[in-house]
Enzyme design. Structure first.
Site, PDB file in Angstrom:
ATOM      1  N   ARG A 195     -10.998  -6.049  -2.155  1.00 14.95           N
ATOM      2  CA  ARG A 195     -10.071  -6.519  -3.190  1.00 14.95           C
ATOM      3  C   ARG A 195      -8.976  -5.486  -3.427  1.00 14.95           C
ATOM      4  O   ARG A 195      -9.249  -4.284  -3.486  1.00 14.95           O
ATOM      5  CB  ARG A 195     -10.830  -6.799  -4.495  1.00 14.95           C
ATOM      6  CG  ARG A 195     -11.742  -8.014  -4.377  1.00 14.95           C
ATOM      7  CD  ARG A 195     -12.371  -8.358  -5.705  1.00 14.95           C
ATOM      8  NE  ARG A 195     -13.441  -9.309  -5.525  1.00 14.95           N
ATOM      9  CZ  ARG A 195     -13.295 -10.635  -5.463  1.00 14.95           C
ATOM     10  NH1 ARG A 195     -12.083 -11.158  -5.578  1.00 14.95           N
ATOM     11  NH2 ARG A 195     -14.336 -11.423  -5.295  1.00 14.95           N
TER      12      ARG A 195
ATOM     13  N   ILE B   5      -6.523  -3.199  -5.358  1.00 17.18           N
ATOM     14  CA  ILE B   5      -6.750  -2.463  -6.613  1.00 17.18           C
ATOM     15  C   ILE B   5      -5.763  -2.902  -7.710  1.00 17.18           C
ATOM     16  O   ILE B   5      -6.053  -2.748  -8.894  1.00 17.18           O
ATOM     17  CB  ILE B   5      -6.683  -0.941  -6.338  1.00 17.18           C
ATOM     18  CG1 ILE B   5      -7.491  -0.159  -7.349  1.00 17.18           C
ATOM     19  CG2 ILE B   5      -5.252  -0.442  -6.249  1.00 17.18           C
ATOM     20  CD1 ILE B   5      -7.783   1.276  -6.926  1.00 17.18           C
TER      21      ILE B   5
ATOM     22  N   VAL C  39       1.370   1.179   2.458  1.00 19.35           N
ATOM     23  CA  VAL C  39       0.268   1.807   3.193  1.00 19.35           C
ATOM     24  C   VAL C  39       0.439   1.500   4.679  1.00 19.35           C
ATOM     25  O   VAL C  39       0.458   0.325   5.078  1.00 19.35           O
ATOM     26  CB  VAL C  39      -1.102   1.294   2.689  1.00 19.35           C
ATOM     27  CG1 VAL C  39      -2.229   1.962   3.473  1.00 19.35           C
ATOM     28  CG2 VAL C  39      -1.277   1.552   1.195  1.00 19.35           C
TER      29      VAL C  39
ATOM     30  N   HIS D 263      -2.269  -4.411   7.355  1.00 18.93           N
ATOM     31  CA  HIS D 263      -3.124  -5.169   6.442  1.00 18.93           C
ATOM     32  C   HIS D 263      -2.491  -6.508   6.123  1.00 18.93           C
ATOM     33  O   HIS D 263      -1.269  -6.631   6.026  1.00 18.93           O
ATOM     34  CB  HIS D 263      -3.414  -4.388   5.160  1.00 18.93           C
ATOM     35  CG  HIS D 263      -2.191  -3.869   4.466  1.00 18.93           C
ATOM     36  ND1 HIS D 263      -1.522  -2.738   4.885  1.00 18.93           N
ATOM     37  CD2 HIS D 263      -1.508  -4.326   3.387  1.00 18.93           C
ATOM     38  CE1 HIS D 263      -0.493  -2.516   4.090  1.00 18.93           C
ATOM     39  NE2 HIS D 263      -0.439  -3.469   3.174  1.00 18.93           N
ATOM     40  N   MET D 264      -3.352  -7.475   5.934  1.00 17.17           N
ATOM     41  CA  MET D 264      -2.957  -8.824   5.577  1.00 17.17           C
ATOM     42  C   MET D 264      -3.365  -9.021   4.117  1.00 17.17           C
ATOM     43  O   MET D 264      -4.514  -8.767   3.757  1.00 17.17           O
ATOM     44  CB  MET D 264      -3.745  -9.766   6.494  1.00 17.17           C
ATOM     45  CG  MET D 264      -3.351 -11.189   6.519  1.00 17.17           C
ATOM     46  SD  MET D 264      -4.481 -12.032   7.685  1.00 17.17           S
ATOM     47  CE  MET D 264      -3.450 -12.175   9.108  1.00 17.17           C
ATOM     48  N   HIS D 265      -2.399  -9.420   3.279  1.00 17.94           N
ATOM     49  CA  HIS D 265      -2.732  -9.760   1.889  1.00 17.94           C
ATOM     50  C   HIS D 265      -3.135 -11.236   1.853  1.00 17.94           C
ATOM     51  O   HIS D 265      -2.349 -12.095   2.284  1.00 17.94           O
ATOM     52  CB  HIS D 265      -1.516  -9.608   0.971  1.00 17.94           C
ATOM     53  CG  HIS D 265      -0.972  -8.215   0.840  1.00 17.94           C
ATOM     54  ND1 HIS D 265      -1.167  -7.433  -0.280  1.00 17.94           N
ATOM     55  CD2 HIS D 265      -0.205  -7.460   1.673  1.00 17.94           C
ATOM     56  CE1 HIS D 265      -0.542  -6.264  -0.138  1.00 17.94           C
ATOM     57  NE2 HIS D 265       0.045  -6.262   1.047  1.00 17.94           N
TER      58      HIS D 265
HETATM   59  P1  AMP Z   1       1.667  -2.866   1.024  1.00 18.78           P
HETATM   60  O1  AMP Z   1       2.690  -2.675  -0.065  1.00 18.78           O
HETATM   61  O2  AMP Z   1       1.826  -4.161   1.778  1.00 18.78           O
HETATM   62  O3  AMP Z   1       1.553  -1.677   1.916  1.00 18.78           O
HETATM   63  O4  AMP Z   1       0.282  -3.061   0.281  1.00 18.78           O
HETATM   64  C1  AMP Z   1      -0.570  -2.012  -0.041  1.00 18.78           C
HETATM   65  C2  AMP Z   1      -1.573  -2.561  -1.041  1.00 18.78           C
HETATM   66  O5  AMP Z   1      -2.657  -1.674  -1.109  1.00 18.78           O
HETATM   67  C3  AMP Z   1      -1.018  -2.713  -2.456  1.00 18.78           C
HETATM   68  O6  AMP Z   1      -1.111  -4.073  -2.858  1.00 18.78           O
HETATM   69  C4  AMP Z   1      -1.913  -1.796  -3.279  1.00 18.78           C
HETATM   70  O7  AMP Z   1      -2.195  -2.302  -4.552  1.00 18.78           O
HETATM   71  C5  AMP Z   1      -3.153  -1.701  -2.411  1.00 18.78           C
HETATM   72  N1  AMP Z   1      -3.962  -0.510  -2.590  1.00 18.78           N
HETATM   73  C6  AMP Z   1      -3.538   0.776  -2.616  1.00 18.78           C
HETATM   74  N2  AMP Z   1      -4.582   1.604  -2.757  1.00 18.78           N
HETATM   75  C7  AMP Z   1      -5.696   0.825  -2.815  1.00 18.78           C
HETATM   76  C8  AMP Z   1      -7.089   1.090  -2.963  1.00 18.78           C
HETATM   77  N3  AMP Z   1      -7.565   2.342  -3.088  1.00 18.78           N
HETATM   78  N4  AMP Z   1      -7.949   0.043  -2.994  1.00 18.78           N
HETATM   79  C9  AMP Z   1      -7.485  -1.225  -2.873  1.00 18.78           C
HETATM   80  N5  AMP Z   1      -6.183  -1.528  -2.727  1.00 18.78           N
HETATM   81  C10 AMP Z   1      -5.307  -0.529  -2.708  1.00 18.78           C
END
Ligand code: AMP
Length: 115
Positions: free
Chosen positions: A29, A31, A97, A101-103
């Protein structure tokens, strides 16, 4: 393996609310959820961003990411109403990040155009 926050989650160096795991994939999930359901689905191997994908090399892995998204959408009961899959790439794409990753976003009406 790199030292992004997601590789630390894969290595269990920091906690996450993990909802699905295979040898190749991890899902947990977000954060800071942007919808009632907001899950991140990631490959365990390090692919920093979309432009690092090699279609031939990663085809099977990408298929597994989509299979996981479909499976989780069903499990979270958002498959019938619909959902959104998002992959951000680079600065203008809003990527924070640098581990692919896929949202998986669902549980509310999405808007278009996206912000
Ligand atoms: P992006 O902006 O597409 O790189 O998405 C990165 C996502 O990672 C964001 O939606 C953040 O809220 C999420 N995120 C960052 N750190 C964590 C963590 N420790 N656990 C879960 N999600 C995270």
């Amino acid at each position: 393996m790199g030292d992004t926050i997601f590789s630390k989650i894969i290595k269990r160096e920091i906690p996450a609310d993990i909802v699905y795991e295979t040898d190749d994939i991890l899902a947990f999930r977000d954060i800071r959820p942007q919808a009632p359901v907001h899950i991140l689905i990631i490959p365990k191997i390090e692919i920093p961003k979309i432009t690092d994908i090699d279609g031939n090399k990663h085809a099977q892995l990408l298929g597994k990411l989509f299979d996981a998204a479909n499976m989780l959408a069903k499990e979270m009961k958002i498959d019938e109403d619909g959902f959104r899959l998002v992959l951000n790439c680079g600065n203008n794409g809003g990527q924070d990040v640098y581990h692919l990753h896929m949202h998986l976003l669902g549980g509310r009406q999405m808007k278009w155009p996206p912000g």
